[in-house]
Design an enzyme around this catalytic site. Structure first.
Site, PDB file in Angstrom:
ATOM      1  N   ARG A  65       0.540  -1.219  -0.286  1.00  0.00           N
ATOM      2  CA  ARG A  65       0.314   0.369   0.246  1.00  0.00           C
ATOM      3  C   ARG A  65       1.014   1.393   0.076  1.00  0.00           C
ATOM      4  NH1 ARG A  65      -1.995  -3.760   2.008  1.00  0.00           N
ATOM      5  NH2 ARG A  65      -0.812  -4.682   2.312  1.00  0.00           N
ATOM      6  N   THR A  66       1.664   1.352   1.005  1.00  0.00           N
ATOM      7  CA  THR A  66       2.333   2.791   1.162  1.00  0.00           C
ATOM      8  C   THR A  66       3.770   3.779  -0.050  1.00  0.00           C
ATOM      9  OG1 THR A  66       2.834   1.768   3.610  1.00  0.00           O
ATOM     10  CG2 THR A  66       3.625   4.010   2.882  1.00  0.00           C
ATOM     11  N   LYS A  93      25.453  -4.939  -2.266  1.00  0.00           N
ATOM     12  CA  LYS A  93      27.212  -5.106  -2.029  1.00  0.00           C
ATOM     13  C   LYS A  93      27.984  -4.539  -1.014  1.00  0.00           C
ATOM     14  CE  LYS A  93      27.053  -4.308  -7.866  1.00  0.00           C
ATOM     15  NZ  LYS A  93      27.363  -3.884  -8.352  1.00  0.00           N
ATOM     16  N   ARG A 115      11.316   3.434   3.653  1.00  0.00           N
ATOM     17  CA  ARG A 115      11.312   2.398   5.101  1.00  0.00           C
ATOM     18  C   ARG A 115      11.691   1.827   4.948  1.00  0.00           C
ATOM     19  NH1 ARG A 115       5.744  -1.092   4.407  1.00  0.00           N
ATOM     20  NH2 ARG A 115       4.808   0.688   5.178  1.00  0.00           N
ATOM     21  N   HIS A 145       4.984   5.541  11.664  1.00  0.00           N
ATOM     22  CA  HIS A 145       4.524   6.017  10.512  1.00  0.00           C
ATOM     23  C   HIS A 145       3.955   6.357  10.299  1.00  0.00           C
ATOM     24  CE1 HIS A 145       3.206   3.770   6.384  1.00  0.00           C
ATOM     25  NE2 HIS A 145       3.202   2.939   6.976  1.00  0.00           N
TER      26      HIS A 145
HETATM   27  N1   CP Z   1      -0.111  -0.314   5.911  1.00  0.00           N
HETATM   28  C1   CP Z   1       1.285  -0.284   5.335  1.00  0.00           C
HETATM   29  O1   CP Z   1       2.123  -0.020   5.415  1.00  0.00           O
HETATM   30  O2   CP Z   1       0.625  -1.499   4.353  1.00  0.00           O
HETATM   31  P1   CP Z   1       2.619  -1.499   3.409  1.00  0.00           P
HETATM   32  O3   CP Z   1       3.043  -2.567   4.209  1.00  0.00           O
HETATM   33  O4   CP Z   1       1.495  -2.607   2.918  1.00  0.00           O
HETATM   34  O5   CP Z   1       3.169  -0.298   2.549  1.00  0.00           O
END
Ligand code: CP
Length: 320
Positions: A65-66, A93, A115, A145
């Site tokens: 999603r993100t 590497k 992320r 998040h």
């Molecule tokens: N909600 C969320 O962070 O989903 P993803 O891990 O798919 O990005």
């Protein structure tokens, strides 16, 4: 942290955490996202607001999603988007995070969306990158998040309009959830009436009540009279020891079922940041049922991430 996120005029330049951000800033994000909502419905889903800007998605951890909604948000704002495949990048590497950042900076990019499994990774990059570059935290370890929390706040406002009278519960593995931490900060800042966490004792951080929440260890008590139910999954990838007897036992005690949903208000909404684990924290009939807004959260993620990208990129860092 707050000083790092804000420029000298107090405007948002990075978006690393909700902690320390004012109600005005959170509301500005929600209002800006509202103005972007219609763009995804247009025949041509594009506006030229970030034309000429280059945005780099750096996902060191898996995401559906993100990552995709950040990509769509950037392309709907007409930015150029690079999504680095970490598995096939020079990281494999032995290149350090800082060297990766330095090399991408040399390509004259404007934003990193990051992320990472390590808490604080986004903060570290924001501290070490060129002042004109904005850094957005797309999830760091168990820490935060914040864009997920903002799309959740947007969805709550869409259905409930006013934060003030709301009773909201976050249910599940609070201990390992970066989403829950960011949601609690946002709900407190936006001034809801009551925030509850509902979980077995083994899945709650110590002194969790200091975050400004009421603690419940049974669904029967925790669901009573709720306006908003937020389910979070068991984050097995972050569990270092056996904290539960079994998934079946967990569902029996903490799964959201049709019978339990009746304890909340009849118009309560059911949310989940995803990915959902059907039959572990939520019954399929609830996830796909009339009170679920789970897929609406995903759609709203595009407009909210468009808003955060636009607001941060219009505010330069040290150089202002
Ligand atoms: N909600 C969320 O962070 O989903 P993803 O891990 O798919 O990005």
């Amino acid at each position: 942290m707050n000083n790092l996120q804000l420029n000298k005029e107090g405007k948002l330049h990075h978006f690393i955490t909700i902690e320390g951000l004012s109600k005005e800033i959170l509301t500005e994000i929600l209002d800006t996202a509202e103005s972007f909502l219609g763009i995804s419905e247009q025949p041509v889903k594009k506006v030229p607001l970030l034309r000429g800007k280059t945005i780099v998605n750096l996902f060191f951890e898996n995401s559906t999603r993100t990552r995709t909604t950040f990509e769509l948000a950037a392309s709907r704002l007409s930015a150029d988007v690079l999504s680095i495949n970490i598995a096939t990048s020079a990281t494999s590497k032995g290149e350090s995070l800082l060297d990766t950042i330095r090399n991408l900076e040399a390509m004259h990019v404007d934003m990193f969306v990051v992320r990472h499994a390590i808490s604080g990774a986004g903060h570290f990059i924001a501290q070490n990158t060129a002042p004109h570059i904005s850094v957005i935290n797309a999830g760091d370890g168990q820490h935060a998040h914040p864009t997920q929390a903002m799309l959740d706040m947007f969805t709550i406002r869409q259905y409930k309009h006013d934060f003030k009278p709301l009773k909201v519960a976050i249910i599940g593995d609070i201990l390992h959830s970066r989403v829950a931490r960011s949601q609690i900060q946002a709900l407190n800042t936006l001034g809801v009436k009551e925030i509850r966490v509902v979980a077995p004792k083994t899945l709650l951080p110590s002194h969790v009540e200091q975050l400004g929440v009421k603690v419940f260890n049974t669904m029967e008590e925790g669901l009573d009279d709720l306006d908003v139910i937020i389910m979070v999954r068991l984050q097995k990838e972050r569990m270092t020891s056996a904290l539960l007897p079994s998934e079946q036992e967990y569902f029996k005690c903490f799964g959201l079922t049709e019978e339990r949903l009746k304890l909340a208000k009849p118009d309560a909404i059911v949310m989940h940041p995803g990915p959902i684990n059907r039959g572990v924290e939520i019954a399929s009939s609830i996830a796909d049922g009339p009170q679920s807004v789970i897929l609406q959260q995903v759609s709203n993620g595009i407009a909210v991430r468009m808003a955060i990208m636009t607001l941060t990129l219009q505010n330069k860092g040290d150089s202002v």
